[in-house]
Design a protein around this motif. Structure first.
Motif, PDB file in Angstrom:
ATOM      1  N   CYS A 171       2.598  -2.473   4.260  1.00  0.00           N
ATOM      2  CA  CYS A 171       1.690  -1.325   4.328  1.00  0.00           C
ATOM      3  C   CYS A 171       2.521  -0.061   4.519  1.00  0.00           C
ATOM      4  O   CYS A 171       2.976   0.235   5.630  1.00  0.00           O
ATOM      5  CB  CYS A 171       0.705  -1.497   5.473  1.00  0.00           C
ATOM      6  SG  CYS A 171      -0.530  -2.753   5.097  1.00  0.00           S
ATOM      7  N   ALA A 172       2.749   0.639   3.421  1.00  0.00           N
ATOM      8  CA  ALA A 172       3.536   1.872   3.481  1.00  0.00           C
ATOM      9  C   ALA A 172       2.640   3.095   3.314  1.00  0.00           C
ATOM     10  O   ALA A 172       3.131   4.215   3.278  1.00  0.00           O
ATOM     11  CB  ALA A 172       4.602   1.852   2.389  1.00  0.00           C
ATOM     12  N   THR A 177     -11.394   5.113  10.736  1.00  0.00           N
ATOM     13  CA  THR A 177     -11.340   4.326   9.490  1.00  0.00           C
ATOM     14  C   THR A 177     -10.898   2.916   9.888  1.00  0.00           C
ATOM     15  O   THR A 177     -10.363   2.728  10.984  1.00  0.00           O
ATOM     16  CB  THR A 177     -10.285   4.907   8.532  1.00  0.00           C
ATOM     17  OG1 THR A 177      -9.048   4.978   9.257  1.00  0.00           O
ATOM     18  CG2 THR A 177     -10.677   6.276   8.033  1.00  0.00           C
ATOM     19  N   PRO A 178     -11.077   1.948   9.018  1.00  0.00           N
ATOM     20  CA  PRO A 178     -10.550   0.615   9.359  1.00  0.00           C
ATOM     21  C   PRO A 178      -9.028   0.652   9.370  1.00  0.00           C
ATOM     22  O   PRO A 178      -8.422   1.339   8.544  1.00  0.00           O
ATOM     23  CB  PRO A 178     -11.073  -0.271   8.223  1.00  0.00           C
ATOM     24  CG  PRO A 178     -11.418   0.646   7.112  1.00  0.00           C
ATOM     25  CD  PRO A 178     -11.752   1.975   7.723  1.00  0.00           C
ATOM     26  N   ASP A 179      -8.410  -0.050  10.316  1.00  0.00           N
ATOM     27  CA  ASP A 179      -6.948  -0.168  10.324  1.00  0.00           C
ATOM     28  C   ASP A 179      -6.601  -1.349   9.419  1.00  0.00           C
ATOM     29  O   ASP A 179      -6.774  -2.517   9.787  1.00  0.00           O
ATOM     30  CB  ASP A 179      -6.440  -0.379  11.748  1.00  0.00           C
ATOM     31  CG  ASP A 179      -4.917  -0.305  11.806  1.00  0.00           C
ATOM     32  OD1 ASP A 179      -4.266  -0.788  10.845  1.00  0.00           O
ATOM     33  OD2 ASP A 179      -4.380   0.232  12.787  1.00  0.00           O
ATOM     34  N   ILE A 180      -6.122  -1.025   8.233  1.00  0.00           N
ATOM     35  CA  ILE A 180      -5.885  -2.059   7.218  1.00  0.00           C
ATOM     36  C   ILE A 180      -4.814  -3.027   7.694  1.00  0.00           C
ATOM     37  O   ILE A 180      -4.983  -4.257   7.643  1.00  0.00           O
ATOM     38  CB  ILE A 180      -5.469  -1.405   5.875  1.00  0.00           C
ATOM     39  CG1 ILE A 180      -6.566  -0.439   5.417  1.00  0.00           C
ATOM     40  CG2 ILE A 180      -5.203  -2.463   4.809  1.00  0.00           C
ATOM     41  CD1 ILE A 180      -6.138   0.528   4.328  1.00  0.00           C
ATOM     42  N   GLY A 231       4.790  -3.450   8.452  1.00  0.00           N
ATOM     43  CA  GLY A 231       4.135  -2.145   8.562  1.00  0.00           C
ATOM     44  C   GLY A 231       5.161  -1.041   8.708  1.00  0.00           C
ATOM     45  O   GLY A 231       6.364  -1.301   8.843  1.00  0.00           O
ATOM     46  N   PHE A 232       4.692   0.173   8.668  1.00  0.00           N
ATOM     47  CA  PHE A 232       5.530   1.350   8.905  1.00  0.00           C
ATOM     48  C   PHE A 232       5.064   2.023  10.188  1.00  0.00           C
ATOM     49  O   PHE A 232       3.880   1.963  10.528  1.00  0.00           O
ATOM     50  CB  PHE A 232       5.412   2.352   7.739  1.00  0.00           C
ATOM     51  CG  PHE A 232       6.382   2.100   6.629  1.00  0.00           C
ATOM     52  CD1 PHE A 232       6.258   0.984   5.825  1.00  0.00           C
ATOM     53  CD2 PHE A 232       7.432   2.979   6.393  1.00  0.00           C
ATOM     54  CE1 PHE A 232       7.152   0.740   4.802  1.00  0.00           C
ATOM     55  CE2 PHE A 232       8.345   2.754   5.377  1.00  0.00           C
ATOM     56  CZ  PHE A 232       8.207   1.635   4.576  1.00  0.00           C
ATOM     57  N   LYS A 235      -0.287  -5.624  15.999  1.00  0.00           N
ATOM     58  CA  LYS A 235      -0.833  -5.837  14.647  1.00  0.00           C
ATOM     59  C   LYS A 235      -0.353  -7.157  14.039  1.00  0.00           C
ATOM     60  O   LYS A 235      -0.529  -7.396  12.849  1.00  0.00           O
ATOM     61  CB  LYS A 235      -0.457  -4.640  13.754  1.00  0.00           C
ATOM     62  CG  LYS A 235      -1.027  -3.301  14.279  1.00  0.00           C
ATOM     63  CD  LYS A 235      -0.977  -2.179  13.255  1.00  0.00           C
ATOM     64  CE  LYS A 235      -1.466  -0.875  13.847  1.00  0.00           C
ATOM     65  NZ  LYS A 235      -1.629   0.213  12.871  1.00  0.00           N
ATOM     66  N   THR A 289       0.857  -1.187   0.000  1.00  0.00           N
ATOM     67  CA  THR A 289       0.000   0.000   0.000  1.00  0.00           C
ATOM     68  C   THR A 289       0.897   1.242   0.000  1.00  0.00           C
ATOM     69  O   THR A 289       2.011   1.204   0.532  1.00  0.00           O
ATOM     70  CB  THR A 289      -0.943   0.064   1.228  1.00  0.00           C
ATOM     71  OG1 THR A 289      -0.168   0.300   2.412  1.00  0.00           O
ATOM     72  CG2 THR A 289      -1.753  -1.201   1.390  1.00  0.00           C
ATOM     73  N   ASP A 341      -6.577   8.065   9.784  1.00  0.00           N
ATOM     74  CA  ASP A 341      -7.111   7.331  10.935  1.00  0.00           C
ATOM     75  C   ASP A 341      -8.579   7.669  11.166  1.00  0.00           C
ATOM     76  O   ASP A 341      -9.307   6.901  11.778  1.00  0.00           O
ATOM     77  CB  ASP A 341      -6.302   7.658  12.193  1.00  0.00           C
ATOM     78  CG  ASP A 341      -4.894   7.068  12.097  1.00  0.00           C
ATOM     79  OD1 ASP A 341      -4.764   5.970  11.517  1.00  0.00           O
ATOM     80  OD2 ASP A 341      -3.937   7.714  12.561  1.00  0.00           O
TER      81      ASP A 341
HETATM   82  O1  C5P Z   1      -0.936   2.683  14.067  1.00  0.00           O
HETATM   83  P1  C5P Z   1      -0.313   3.492  12.976  1.00  0.00           P
HETATM   84  O2  C5P Z   1      -1.331   4.192  12.116  1.00  0.00           O
HETATM   85  O3  C5P Z   1       0.771   4.391  13.409  1.00  0.00           O
HETATM   86  O4  C5P Z   1       0.398   2.387  12.049  1.00  0.00           O
HETATM   87  C1  C5P Z   1       1.042   2.737  10.874  1.00  0.00           C
HETATM   88  C2  C5P Z   1       1.012   1.551   9.958  1.00  0.00           C
HETATM   89  O5  C5P Z   1      -0.328   1.088   9.837  1.00  0.00           O
HETATM   90  C3  C5P Z   1       1.477   1.870   8.560  1.00  0.00           C
HETATM   91  O6  C5P Z   1       2.089   0.700   8.055  1.00  0.00           O
HETATM   92  C4  C5P Z   1       0.159   2.176   7.825  1.00  0.00           C
HETATM   93  O7  C5P Z   1       0.267   1.890   6.449  1.00  0.00           O
HETATM   94  C5  C5P Z   1      -0.788   1.231   8.510  1.00  0.00           C
HETATM   95  N1  C5P Z   1      -2.179   1.711   8.628  1.00  0.00           N
HETATM   96  C6  C5P Z   1      -3.175   1.051   7.952  1.00  0.00           C
HETATM   97  N2  C5P Z   1      -4.471   1.452   8.093  1.00  0.00           N
HETATM   98  C7  C5P Z   1      -4.793   2.485   8.883  1.00  0.00           C
HETATM   99  C8  C5P Z   1      -3.782   3.182   9.572  1.00  0.00           C
HETATM  100  C9  C5P Z   1      -2.493   2.782   9.429  1.00  0.00           C
HETATM  101  O8  C5P Z   1      -2.889   0.119   7.225  1.00  0.00           O
HETATM  102  N3  C5P Z   1      -6.056   2.878   8.973  1.00  0.00           N
END
Ligand code: C5P
Length: 401
Positions: free
Chosen positions: A275-276, A306-309, A324-325, A343, A195, A281
């Motif tokens: 997931c970049a 939003t959903p945390d992907i 993840g980042f 995560k 991403t 949020d």
């Molecule tokens: O918890 P935080 O948002 O700091 O985590 C960052 C990581 O989570 C990143 O890899 C970002 O791509 C991913 N992320 C996601 N979906 C979200 C928020 C963050 O995939 N809604």
């Protein structure tokens, strides 16, 4: 795989030569530079003018060129050295036999003998010629030289007969070379989901909540993965960036919800996911159907999560290696480690906003890679393509361990 490669296409005189117009288009579409050497007899089957227009390079046929009354030498040694790949298609029985025996009576053959790069050849002839022991002898000899045959296909031949001998279709030739070049690459056969970019969360038909992410890090990770042999699905939020790489499928999305859905549609099939993206949020709880008018006094927008992907990919993880980042401003290591655990990640890339040149927007980044065993590696400030290489090195060393 072919992006930026110099491909020297040798065309010999069979009816299949007409198909090289499509072949040249496909090679160029794959990002290659193409120069063409053809035999005199090939020019009876396909026009050098068509080929030079498509390849954007002069088509060479003779050792010597005569132009405006002056003579110039077509340097087969330089041509051979220029090439990253030489492809002879169609390769007729005559040309194959000459290549196998070191005959050097035309520019194509002299260039073949001068080329130090990998050589592919796509035979094309009638079925009985293809089966003849003398042709078989040429093919075996060429393979013993380390040249690679792109086997002829079966079907209707120019003679009206049916059988094996038809030159492989241009699309199959390109796919064959790409697959062959990919063999032995560290991510060959791997499917990767990445991403990238920001997300835009609509407020009304003209306004949105966004962030300053450009998508550069995710695009560089995708490009590197493609170069290392992976098939990549790159899911990007709104960005001006584009990518032209045969192994990368770019899917553009706008909101976190869309990114979530596309990721989950592909995730089960993936070996690695990174997931970049800088996913929002929060998003407006409701989207106004008309442009919001300005009024006197303050205005409030109610937001919802939003959903945390990344979290949801972690929860649905089967065998994927998930990265993840984390962009942190304080207690960086502890926060990143906590995120990695929460995560269900295999690795996390930490950027600290305290480091100059790290994070969003710029062309550089400074990262620390942490894996699930709390092994930590800190890197210097580097360009984003270099950072992408470092991240892939960390991942590859763990998936092959
Ligand atoms: O918890 P935080 O948002 O700091 O985590 C960052 C990581 O989570 C990143 O890899 C970002 O791509 C991913 N992320 C996601 N979906 C979200 C928020 C963050 O995939 N809604």
């Amino acid at each position: 795989m072919l992006s930026g490669k110099n491909i020297l296409l040798g065309i010999s005189g069979g009816i299949a030569a007409y198909k090289t117009t499509f072949l040249v288009r496909l090679l160029i579409k794959a990002g290659a530079q193409v120069k063409i050497v053809m035999t005199q007899s090939a020019s009876s089957f396909v026009s050098p003018l068509t080929l030079s227009t498509l390849s954007k390079n002069p088509v060479l046929m003779d050792f010597v060129n005569e132009e405006d009354g002056s003579l110039s030498w077509n340097n087969h040694v330089q041509l051979g050295l220029w090439a990253d790949i030489m492809l002879i298609a169609p390769a007729t029985a005559n040309t194959l036999s000459k290549m196998a025996n070191g005959t050097c009576d035309n520019l194509l053959l002299a260039t073949y003998l001068s080329a130090k790069c990998p050589v592919y050849f796509a035979p094309a002839m009638d079925l009985d010629m293809y089966k003849h022991p003398s042709t078989k002898n040429s093919l075996d000899k060429l393979e013993s030289f380390g040249n690679t045959m792109i086997p002829a296909e079966s079907g209707e031949l120019a003679s009206g007969l049916h059988g094996e001998g038809r030159m492989a279709e241009p699309g199959n030739i390109v796919a064959f070379i790409q697959e062959d070049l990919g063999k032995g690459l560290p991510l060959s056969g791997k499917k990767v989901l990445i991403t990238a970019g920001p997300t835009h969360e609509a407020i009304d038909p003209v306004r949105f909540l966004g962030n300053r992410s450009t998508g550069t890090m995710g695009f560089e990770l995708a490009k590197k993965a493609g170069d290392l042999g992976a098939k990549v699905v790159l899911v990007s939020g709104p960005t001006h960036l584009n990518i032209n790489h045969n192994s990368i499928q770019l899917i553009r999305v706008t909101s976190a919800q869309e990114m979530y859905e596309v990721c989950h549609n592909h995730y089960a099939d993936m070996d690695i996911a990174i997931c970049a993206a800088a996913v929002a949020d929060y998003r407006p709880k409701s989207i106004a159907t008309e442009k919001v008018k300005k009024k006197a006094g303050e205005m409030f927008i109610e937001l919802e999560r939003t959903p945390d992907i990344l979290m949801s990919l972690g929860e649905n993880k089967k065998n994927q290696f998930l990265v993840g980042f984390a962009l942190e401003t304080q207690n960086e290591l502890e926060n990143a480690k906590g995120k990695l655990k929460r995560k269900h990640l295999d690795g996390i890339v930490l950027n600290s906003l305290k480091d100059d040149g790290a994070g969003f927007g710029g062309s550089t980044n400074k990262i620390t890679f942490i894996d699930k065993n709390s092994e930590i590696k800190t890197f210097d400030l580097k360009t984003k393509p270099e950072v992408a290489s470092d991240i892939w090195e960390e991942i590859i060393s763990r998936i092959h361990a």
